[in-house]
Motif scaffolding. Structure first.
Motif, short mmCIF file in Angstrom:
data_model
loop_
_atom_site.label_atom_id
_atom_site.label_comp_id
_atom_site.label_asym_id
_atom_site.label_seq_id
_atom_site.Cartn_x
_atom_site.Cartn_y
_atom_site.Cartn_z
N LEU A 173 0.81 -1.22 0.00
CA LEU A 173 0.00 0.00 0.00
C LEU A 173 0.84 1.27 0.00
N VAL A 174 1.98 1.26 0.67
CA VAL A 174 2.80 2.48 0.72
C VAL A 174 3.24 2.91 -0.67
N PRO A 175 3.82 2.01 -1.49
CA PRO A 175 4.14 2.43 -2.86
C PRO A 175 2.89 2.74 -3.70
N MET A 176 1.83 1.97 -3.51
CA MET A 176 0.65 2.14 -4.36
C MET A 176 -0.02 3.49 -4.15
N VAL A 177 0.00 4.02 -2.93
CA VAL A 177 -0.68 5.29 -2.67
C VAL A 177 -0.01 6.43 -3.42
N SER A 178 1.24 6.21 -3.86
CA SER A 178 1.93 7.23 -4.66
C SER A 178 1.20 7.53 -5.97
N PHE A 179 0.40 6.56 -6.42
CA PHE A 179 -0.26 6.68 -7.72
C PHE A 179 -1.70 7.18 -7.59
N THR A 180 -2.01 7.86 -6.50
CA THR A 180 -3.36 8.37 -6.29
C THR A 180 -3.87 9.24 -7.44
N PRO A 181 -3.07 10.14 -8.03
CA PRO A 181 -3.60 10.92 -9.17
C PRO A 181 -4.07 10.04 -10.32
N TYR A 182 -3.37 8.94 -10.59
CA TYR A 182 -3.79 8.03 -11.65
C TYR A 182 -5.03 7.24 -11.20
N PHE A 183 -5.10 6.93 -9.93
CA PHE A 183 -6.27 6.26 -9.37
C PHE A 183 -7.51 7.15 -9.55
N ASN A 229 11.46 10.70 -1.12
CA ASN A 229 10.93 9.36 -1.38
C ASN A 229 9.48 9.24 -0.91
N ALA A 230 8.75 10.33 -0.98
CA ALA A 230 7.35 10.38 -0.54
C ALA A 230 6.61 11.39 -1.40
N THR A 231 5.33 11.13 -1.60
CA THR A 231 4.48 12.04 -2.37
C THR A 231 3.51 12.76 -1.43
N LEU A 232 2.77 13.68 -2.00
CA LEU A 232 1.76 14.40 -1.23
C LEU A 232 0.62 13.49 -0.77
N ASP A 233 0.60 12.26 -1.24
CA ASP A 233 -0.46 11.34 -0.85
C ASP A 233 -0.07 10.42 0.30
N HIS A 234 1.17 10.48 0.75
CA HIS A 234 1.59 9.67 1.88
C HIS A 234 1.23 10.37 3.19
N ALA A 235 0.61 9.63 4.09
CA ALA A 235 0.14 10.22 5.35
C ALA A 235 1.29 10.78 6.17
N VAL A 236 2.42 10.10 6.21
CA VAL A 236 3.54 10.57 7.03
C VAL A 236 4.09 11.88 6.47
N PHE A 237 4.04 12.05 5.15
CA PHE A 237 4.48 13.31 4.55
C PHE A 237 3.47 14.42 4.81
N ARG A 238 2.19 14.11 4.78
CA ARG A 238 1.17 15.12 5.06
C ARG A 238 1.23 15.58 6.52
N ARG A 239 1.59 14.67 7.41
CA ARG A 239 1.75 15.08 8.81
C ARG A 239 2.90 16.06 8.96
N LEU A 240 3.96 15.88 8.18
CA LEU A 240 5.06 16.85 8.19
C LEU A 240 4.57 18.21 7.68
N LEU A 241 3.81 18.21 6.60
CA LEU A 241 3.25 19.46 6.09
C LEU A 241 2.36 20.14 7.12
N ILE A 268 8.35 12.79 -6.00
CA ILE A 268 8.94 12.48 -4.70
C ILE A 268 10.05 13.46 -4.31
N ASP A 269 10.38 14.39 -5.19
CA ASP A 269 11.37 15.43 -4.88
C ASP A 269 10.61 16.72 -4.56
N HIS A 270 10.98 17.35 -3.46
CA HIS A 270 10.20 18.49 -2.97
C HIS A 270 11.10 19.59 -2.41
N VAL A 271 10.56 20.79 -2.41
CA VAL A 271 11.09 21.92 -1.64
C VAL A 271 9.96 22.39 -0.74
#
Length: 327
Positions: free
Chosen positions: A46-56, A250-262, A293-296
């Motif tokens: 699920l962790v890799p798959m959630v990266s593809f949410t825009p395509y989903f 190594n994370a997208t805007l769709d990963h929960a752990v990354f959104r918690r950082l935001l 997966i690359d961000h500023v």
């Protein structure tokens, strides 16, 4: 009359099949949407798959079309709700609109993953020169790559540097700047690769804190370490120098752990300028880049006015440029 009955007998199984297909798709898309919306992804699948949410989300539109064709009211209702939820999650990153601090000073940041040092150093230096970059965040910096960057003229453009190169692989990271750097220690305990932190002294005496980010990738054997690495990144500060996080998360805007950082107070530069769906990985393979997966990231005292991505031959990542304004 007999012909009508025979026709009805033939058509009825088709309708049942269509309704069952529509119902199955509705259940599948509802479950996937619940995982993304609820931040429920876990494990090596699920962790890799959630990266593809825009395509989903795009696939959900096709699922809605199937439900409409099947004339299943229940499936249509579920798919309309799914599409609305996914649009609410995905569309804002393609629209942008975050405010930029008034009167902010320009700070041009470039981040690039060199793919174990294989990225073209000449292209990186050309980007620094052409974009008038102030700060360069480098991941997967090897000794040979460091020497190639120097030979291409990087130190003449960005004379201040810190970090640590490595012989090979993803461990090394570096920070190059146009203005003096002062190393910061003790800000956080990195989990993953080398992640240097420095204060960049801007003209006029002010400073900006920059963190080079590079947790491990969430492959099956390292998903827990990846989650810990993203969670360990320092939260957005309310005081002190403005903080910028730049690198390969190594994370997208769709990963929960990354959104918690935001949620601690950061803004994603690409999403804030409507470029949040511009993929950065994997570059240079059979498929085009698929995920971002690359961000500023900037805290509330900075914002982006422009974000661009650039191909770097030899690297599996696109370089990400953010033109920031720092209050």
């Amino acid at each position: 009359m007999r012909d009508d009955v025979e026709t009805e007998r033939r058509v009825r199984p088709r309708r049942v099949w269509r309704v069952r297909l529509a119902a199955g798709l509705a259940v599948l898309f509802a479950a996937g949407t619940a995982v993304r919306a609820g931040g429920l992804e876990a494990g090596a699948f699920l962790v890799p798959m959630v990266s593809f949410t825009p395509y989903f989300a795009l696939a959900a539109l096709a699922g809605l079309g199937v439900a409409v064709a099947a004339r299943s009211r229940a499936a249509i209702a579920v798919m309309v709700a799914v599409c609305a939820c996914l649009a609410w999650l995905v569309v804002p990153r393609a629209v942008g609109g975050s405010e930029v601090p008034a009167g902010g000073r320009p700070l041009r940041v470039l981040t690039a993953n060199l793919n174990g040092g294989r990225g073209d150093a000449t292209v990186i230096v050309d980007l620094v020169r052409r974009l008038n970059v102030d700060v360069l965040s480098i991941q997967e910096l090897t000794y040979s790559a460091r020497d190639r960057l120097a030979a291409a003229g990087l130190e003449a453009l960005l004379p201040y540097r810190m970090g640590r190169a490595d012989f090979r692989g993803p461990e090394g990271s570096g920070l190059y700047a146009r203005h003096p750097l002062r190393e910061r220690t003790g800000l956080f305990q990195p989990v993953g690769h080398h992640m240097p932190v420095a204060e960049v002294s801007l003209p006029g005496g002010s400073a900006v804190e920059v963190v080079v980010v590079h947790p491990v990738a969430p492959v099956p054997s390292t998903v827990p370490e990846w989650a810990a690495g993203v969670a360990a990144l320092p939260p957005a500060p309310a005081s002190g120098p403005p903080r910028i996080l730049a690198g390969d998360f190594n994370a997208t805007l769709d990963h929960a752990v990354f959104r918690r950082l935001l949620d601690t107070g950061y803004t994603d530069a690409a999403a804030s300028t409507g470029q949040g769906l511009n993929p950065t990985w994997p570059q240079g393979r059979a498929l085009p880049p698929l995920v971002t997966i690359d961000h500023v990231l900037t805290d509330a005292r900075a914002g982006a006015v422009d974000v661009q991505v650039f191909d770097v031959p030899g690297s599996d990542h696109r370089a990400l440029f953010a033109d920031l304004r720092v209050k």
